[in-house]
Design an enzyme around this catalytic site. Structure first.
Site, PDB file in Angstrom:
ATOM      1  N   LEU A  78       0.810  -1.210   0.000  1.00 44.27           N
ATOM      2  CA  LEU A  78       0.000   0.000   0.000  1.00 44.27           C
ATOM      3  C   LEU A  78       0.849   1.267   0.000  1.00 44.27           C
ATOM      4  O   LEU A  78       1.911   1.333   0.604  1.00 44.27           O
ATOM      5  CB  LEU A  78      -0.925   0.007   1.222  1.00 44.27           C
ATOM      6  CG  LEU A  78      -1.866  -1.201   1.353  1.00 44.27           C
ATOM      7  CD1 LEU A  78      -2.754  -1.031   2.567  1.00 44.27           C
ATOM      8  CD2 LEU A  78      -2.692  -1.410   0.092  1.00 44.27           C
ATOM      9  N   HIS A  79       0.333   2.282  -0.692  1.00 46.66           N
ATOM     10  CA  HIS A  79       0.959   3.594  -0.721  1.00 46.66           C
ATOM     11  C   HIS A  79      -0.142   4.647  -0.546  1.00 46.66           C
ATOM     12  O   HIS A  79      -1.317   4.307  -0.308  1.00 46.66           O
ATOM     13  CB  HIS A  79       1.746   3.806  -2.015  1.00 46.66           C
ATOM     14  CG  HIS A  79       0.979   3.508  -3.262  1.00 46.66           C
ATOM     15  ND1 HIS A  79      -0.094   4.262  -3.687  1.00 46.66           N
ATOM     16  CD2 HIS A  79       1.129   2.511  -4.175  1.00 46.66           C
ATOM     17  CE1 HIS A  79      -0.571   3.778  -4.806  1.00 46.66           C
ATOM     18  NE2 HIS A  79       0.151   2.709  -5.136  1.00 46.66           N
ATOM     19  N   HIS A  98      -3.512   4.208  -2.327  1.00 49.32           N
ATOM     20  CA  HIS A  98      -4.463   3.295  -1.703  1.00 49.32           C
ATOM     21  C   HIS A  98      -5.135   3.946  -0.496  1.00 49.32           C
ATOM     22  O   HIS A  98      -6.347   3.795  -0.279  1.00 49.32           O
ATOM     23  CB  HIS A  98      -3.750   2.022  -1.230  1.00 49.32           C
ATOM     24  CG  HIS A  98      -3.143   1.206  -2.323  1.00 49.32           C
ATOM     25  ND1 HIS A  98      -1.788   1.142  -2.527  1.00 49.32           N
ATOM     26  CD2 HIS A  98      -3.706   0.420  -3.273  1.00 49.32           C
ATOM     27  CE1 HIS A  98      -1.533   0.332  -3.548  1.00 49.32           C
ATOM     28  NE2 HIS A  98      -2.677  -0.108  -4.024  1.00 49.32           N
ATOM     29  N   LYS A 116      -6.072   5.662 -11.918  1.00 48.16           N
ATOM     30  CA  LYS A 116      -4.828   5.385 -12.640  1.00 48.16           C
ATOM     31  C   LYS A 116      -4.994   4.180 -13.553  1.00 48.16           C
ATOM     32  O   LYS A 116      -4.452   4.148 -14.663  1.00 48.16           O
ATOM     33  CB  LYS A 116      -3.672   5.139 -11.666  1.00 48.16           C
ATOM     34  CG  LYS A 116      -2.333   4.916 -12.378  1.00 48.16           C
ATOM     35  CD  LYS A 116      -1.194   4.753 -11.391  1.00 48.16           C
ATOM     36  CE  LYS A 116      -1.191   3.377 -10.784  1.00 48.16           C
ATOM     37  NZ  LYS A 116      -0.776   2.345 -11.789  1.00 48.16           N
ATOM     38  N   ASP A 117      -5.737   3.182 -13.099  1.00 45.71           N
ATOM     39  CA  ASP A 117      -6.049   2.012 -13.921  1.00 45.71           C
ATOM     40  C   ASP A 117      -7.402   2.261 -14.602  1.00 45.71           C
ATOM     41  O   ASP A 117      -8.408   1.636 -14.272  1.00 45.71           O
ATOM     42  CB  ASP A 117      -6.083   0.754 -13.060  1.00 45.71           C
ATOM     43  CG  ASP A 117      -4.733   0.431 -12.466  1.00 45.71           C
ATOM     44  OD1 ASP A 117      -3.783   0.232 -13.233  1.00 45.71           O
ATOM     45  OD2 ASP A 117      -4.613   0.398 -11.227  1.00 45.71           O
ATOM     46  N   SER A 151       2.638   0.741  -6.791  1.00 47.88           N
ATOM     47  CA  SER A 151       3.471  -0.207  -6.047  1.00 47.88           C
ATOM     48  C   SER A 151       4.702  -0.585  -6.849  1.00 47.88           C
ATOM     49  O   SER A 151       5.758  -0.889  -6.279  1.00 47.88           O
ATOM     50  CB  SER A 151       2.655  -1.455  -5.699  1.00 47.88           C
ATOM     51  OG  SER A 151       1.542  -1.118  -4.891  1.00 47.88           O
TER      52      SER A 151
END
Length: 289
Positions: free
Chosen positions: A36-37, A40, A152-153, A193
């Site tokens: 996680l960053h 997230h 982003k996705d 990630s």
């Protein structure tokens, strides 16, 4: 905060979260693969605004990795991730084993055509089948009122919304699949990630991606030919340290239909490129005037 690894305890725990003397409580789901960053955690914070309780899934899904991709080396940091989530007030972490998610004899595959065509669907065959299959299972396991995904996705988000609509998934239905804006580093690189794979030099070079995309978008907005803008973008990436460009395309933001000229409907510039052994993706809105 509870951390659960098998399905029956999960279902009991989610049912307990919903119970209240004041009436049923709502549940938000944030699906992740861990590592996680801040991106997230931004999803988690938005989820807390959307529902009474938050469930985060952590599962490195083997079905969405190709034969030569990074399944084995993908970072797995469950203890660290759980500490971050507990600090954010998450109620439950669903961290199933591969055996719990795909028991022996598992033989079902969900394929979403159309929005999965091209882009990452072309460069990662089978990837979106794996995404759709695991997310459908997560929706049925948790039965959330709302689910949140990072923009982003962008293609992934379109696939999941299409699946929810086509399969009449009312928990959540398509309109309850929420996209949250991409979280970026101070220099503009989209958080991922996989950024952890970059060497110090590659990390400095990686900022070429968002910078080149902004230049291309400015050109498209200015009325320059789309093909020329994208050609310049690719040249900038290769000159800036990227080894190859999987794709750089202008697409309709909703249908993901390819566009070769600027239109009036919302558009999206989507790019995937490799720097060293790391594949980075990004997308940005191309706002019509």
């Amino acid at each position: 905060m509870q951390t659960l690894h098998s399905l029956d305890p999960l279902r009991r725990a989610v049912a307990a979260l919903r119970q209240s003397p004041d009436g049923p409580k709502t549940v938000a789901l944030v699906p992740t693969m861990g590592a996680l960053h801040e991106g997230h955690l931004t999803l988690v914070r938005e989820a807390r605004k959307q529902a009474d309780h938050v469930v985060v899934s952590i599962f490195v899904n083997p079905l969405q990795f190709g034969a030569n991709e990074d399944l084995d080396k993908y970072p797995r940091q469950l203890e660290r991730d759980c500490a971050l989530l507990e600090a954010e007030g998450v109620d439950l972490v669903w961290a199933p084993t591969v055996e719990a998610m795909y028991p022996q004899g598992f033989a079902t595959n969900i394929s979403v055509t159309g929005v999965s065509d091209g882009l990452c669907g072309a460069s990662r065959p089978g990837h979106f089948d794996g995404v759709a299959t695991v997310v459908c299972k997560l929706f049925h396991q948790v039965l959330p009122d709302v689910a949140l995904f990072g923009e982003k996705d962008w293609q992934q988000l379109a696939v999941i919304r299409r699946m929810a609509r086509d399969l009449d998934l009312t928990s959540p239905h398509a309109d309850a699949v929420l996209g949250v804006a991409t979280v970026r580093e101070e220099d503009g690189l989209a958080m991922s990630s996989r950024n952890a794979y970059l060497t110090a030099e590659q990390r400095l070079q990686a900022v070429t991606l968002p910078m080149a995309m902004k230049v291309a978008i400015a050109g498209i907005r200015n009325g320059d030919p789309v093909a020329a803008c994208i050609g310049h973008l690719k040249d900038a990436l290769l000159a800036g340290g990227f080894s190859s460009v999987d794709y750089a395309e202008l697409r309709d933001a909703d249908s993901l239909a390819p566009l070769d000229s600027r239109g009036t409907a919302p558009m999206r510039l989507l790019v995937a490129a490799r720097i060293g052994t790391t594949r980075l993706i990004d997308n940005m809105a191309v706002l019509p005037e």
